[in-house]
Scaffold this active site. Structure first.
Site, short mmCIF file in Angstrom:
data_model
loop_
_atom_site.label_atom_id
_atom_site.label_comp_id
_atom_site.label_asym_id
_atom_site.label_seq_id
_atom_site.Cartn_x
_atom_site.Cartn_y
_atom_site.Cartn_z
N ASN A 7 0.85 -1.19 0.00
CA ASN A 7 0.00 0.00 0.00
C ASN A 7 0.89 1.25 0.00
O ASN A 7 1.72 1.43 0.89
CB ASN A 7 -0.90 -0.01 1.24
CG ASN A 7 -1.93 1.08 1.21
OD1 ASN A 7 -1.62 2.24 0.93
ND2 ASN A 7 -3.17 0.76 1.52
N HIS A 10 0.78 6.23 1.95
CA HIS A 10 1.51 7.17 2.81
C HIS A 10 2.66 7.85 2.08
O HIS A 10 3.20 8.85 2.58
CB HIS A 10 1.95 6.49 4.09
CG HIS A 10 0.79 6.16 4.98
ND1 HIS A 10 -0.08 7.13 5.44
CD2 HIS A 10 0.32 4.97 5.45
CE1 HIS A 10 -1.01 6.55 6.18
NE2 HIS A 10 -0.79 5.25 6.19
N HIS A 43 -5.66 3.77 -1.94
CA HIS A 43 -7.01 4.08 -1.46
C HIS A 43 -7.40 5.47 -1.95
O HIS A 43 -6.82 6.47 -1.51
CB HIS A 43 -7.02 4.01 0.07
CG HIS A 43 -8.37 4.21 0.68
ND1 HIS A 43 -8.59 4.06 2.04
CD2 HIS A 43 -9.57 4.55 0.15
CE1 HIS A 43 -9.87 4.29 2.30
NE2 HIS A 43 -10.48 4.60 1.18
N ARG A 45 -9.69 7.97 -1.31
CA ARG A 45 -10.68 8.39 -0.32
C ARG A 45 -11.53 9.53 -0.88
O ARG A 45 -11.10 10.31 -1.73
CB ARG A 45 -9.98 8.85 0.96
CG ARG A 45 -9.22 7.75 1.71
CD ARG A 45 -8.66 8.28 3.01
NE ARG A 45 -9.74 8.64 3.91
CZ ARG A 45 -10.09 7.94 5.00
NH1 ARG A 45 -9.43 6.83 5.31
NH2 ARG A 45 -11.06 8.32 5.78
N ARG A 49 -7.33 12.80 0.76
CA ARG A 49 -6.28 13.24 1.68
C ARG A 49 -4.89 12.76 1.25
O ARG A 49 -3.89 13.32 1.69
CB ARG A 49 -6.57 12.78 3.10
CG ARG A 49 -6.50 11.29 3.31
CD ARG A 49 -6.72 10.91 4.77
NE ARG A 49 -8.04 11.29 5.24
CZ ARG A 49 -8.52 10.93 6.43
NH1 ARG A 49 -7.77 10.20 7.25
NH2 ARG A 49 -9.73 11.28 6.81
N GLU A 70 -8.60 0.56 -3.18
CA GLU A 70 -9.51 0.65 -2.04
C GLU A 70 -10.46 1.82 -2.26
O GLU A 70 -10.04 2.89 -2.70
CB GLU A 70 -8.73 0.89 -0.74
CG GLU A 70 -7.86 -0.27 -0.30
CD GLU A 70 -7.26 -0.01 1.07
OE1 GLU A 70 -7.87 0.74 1.87
OE2 GLU A 70 -6.18 -0.55 1.34
N THR A 101 -8.41 3.68 8.30
CA THR A 101 -9.60 2.84 8.42
C THR A 101 -9.63 2.17 9.78
O THR A 101 -8.67 1.51 10.19
CB THR A 101 -9.60 1.77 7.31
OG1 THR A 101 -9.47 2.42 6.04
CG2 THR A 101 -10.89 0.98 7.33
N GLU A 151 -10.86 -9.52 2.81
CA GLU A 151 -9.63 -9.10 3.48
C GLU A 151 -9.96 -8.88 4.95
O GLU A 151 -10.74 -7.98 5.29
CB GLU A 151 -9.05 -7.84 2.87
CG GLU A 151 -7.78 -7.38 3.58
CD GLU A 151 -7.02 -6.28 2.86
OE1 GLU A 151 -6.47 -5.40 3.55
OE2 GLU A 151 -6.98 -6.30 1.61
N HIS A 190 -3.85 -4.51 7.69
CA HIS A 190 -4.05 -3.38 8.60
C HIS A 190 -3.21 -3.56 9.86
O HIS A 190 -3.44 -4.46 10.66
CB HIS A 190 -5.50 -3.16 9.00
CG HIS A 190 -5.76 -1.75 9.50
ND1 HIS A 190 -5.87 -0.68 8.63
CD2 HIS A 190 -5.87 -1.23 10.73
CE1 HIS A 190 -6.07 0.43 9.33
NE2 HIS A 190 -6.06 0.12 10.61
#
Length: 241
Positions: A7, A10, A43, A45, A49, A70, A101, A151, A190
């Protein structure tokens, strides 16, 4: 072999802190591939963000391994997914005030909305997974909707220690068995990191782990390619023993 989805959200978080063009998550994805990633997760969103619309378009065009988008059960975001057609779409809950999340998708409580989203994505030729807490009614509802994978939310496991962590691992194991029995792929993610990943990776018939924050944090120190390669080596040892 356990598949590793990296992922890169970040990386975009750092970029958006200055609203500039670097670091580019597209470059991070390429380096993650070089390090051994089997997939790239990102992701989109509703509040944008971190990952932006441009990122989604370019990533899906350039990533040579599978892509895993995502997204929430939001019509506008579903439109974007259907237009660009990632390999996988992972439906997740979203809250504007959350840092990340915080729990699994509530399929039983919002079934109509989830079902509409699943149908639209599958009609577009996209494989669909749901991000769920290890709860039997949620998994049963996912199976009824005909999704391709579940998941499991590993946050509660990752955030505990000692006997409580053992109990959370048992919950994941039971949920994993239910998912496999229903004929769905077993994924998890996660809060997983280089220390706590091994017991989750060792769950029977685990197919894919999606890991982001720990790898990006490590990449700040050693670089993306090496950070992914280190996680790849850990997962490869799970099936070797």
């Amino acid at each position: 072999m356990i598949e590793l989805g990296v992922n890169i959200d970040h990386v975009a978080t750092v970029r958006q802190a200055r609203r500039t063009y670097e670091p580019d998550p597209v470059v991070a994805a390429a380096l993650a591939e070089q390090g051994g990633a089997d997939g790239i997760t990102f992701h989109l969103r509703e509040d944008r963000r971190h990952i932006q619309d441009r990122d989604v378009e370019v990533l899906i065009k350039t990533v040579t391994v599978k892509t895993n988008l995502e997204l929430a059960c939001d019509e506008a975001t579903i439109d974007i997914a259907c237009r660009h057609r990632p390999t996988w779409a992972l439906l997740v809950p979203e809250g504007r005030q959350e840092v990340t999340t915080e729990g699994g998708l509530d399929v039983t409580g919002g079934r109509d909305r989830v079902e509409r989203s699943v149908k639209r994505l599958k009609d577009a030729g996209i494989l669909v997974s749901l991000f769920l807490d290890p709860e039997a009614p949620q998994i049963e509802a996912a199976a009824e909707l005909g999704v391709d994978a579940v998941e499991l939310h590993t946050g509660p496991y990752a955030n505990t220690t000692g006997p409580e962590r053992d109990a959370q691992l048992q919950r994941l194991a039971a949920a994993g068995q239910q998912i496999r029995t229903a004929g769905m792929r077993l994924h998890a993610g996660h809060g997983l990191n280089y220390v706590n990943v091994r017991p989750v990776a060792a769950l029977p018939e685990m197919v894919e782990l999606n890991i982001g924050h720990a790898i990006v944090s490590r990449a700040v120190m050693v670089g993306m390619r090496e950070a992914v390669a280190e996680m790849r080596r850990i997962l490869d040892l799970i099936r070797a023993v």
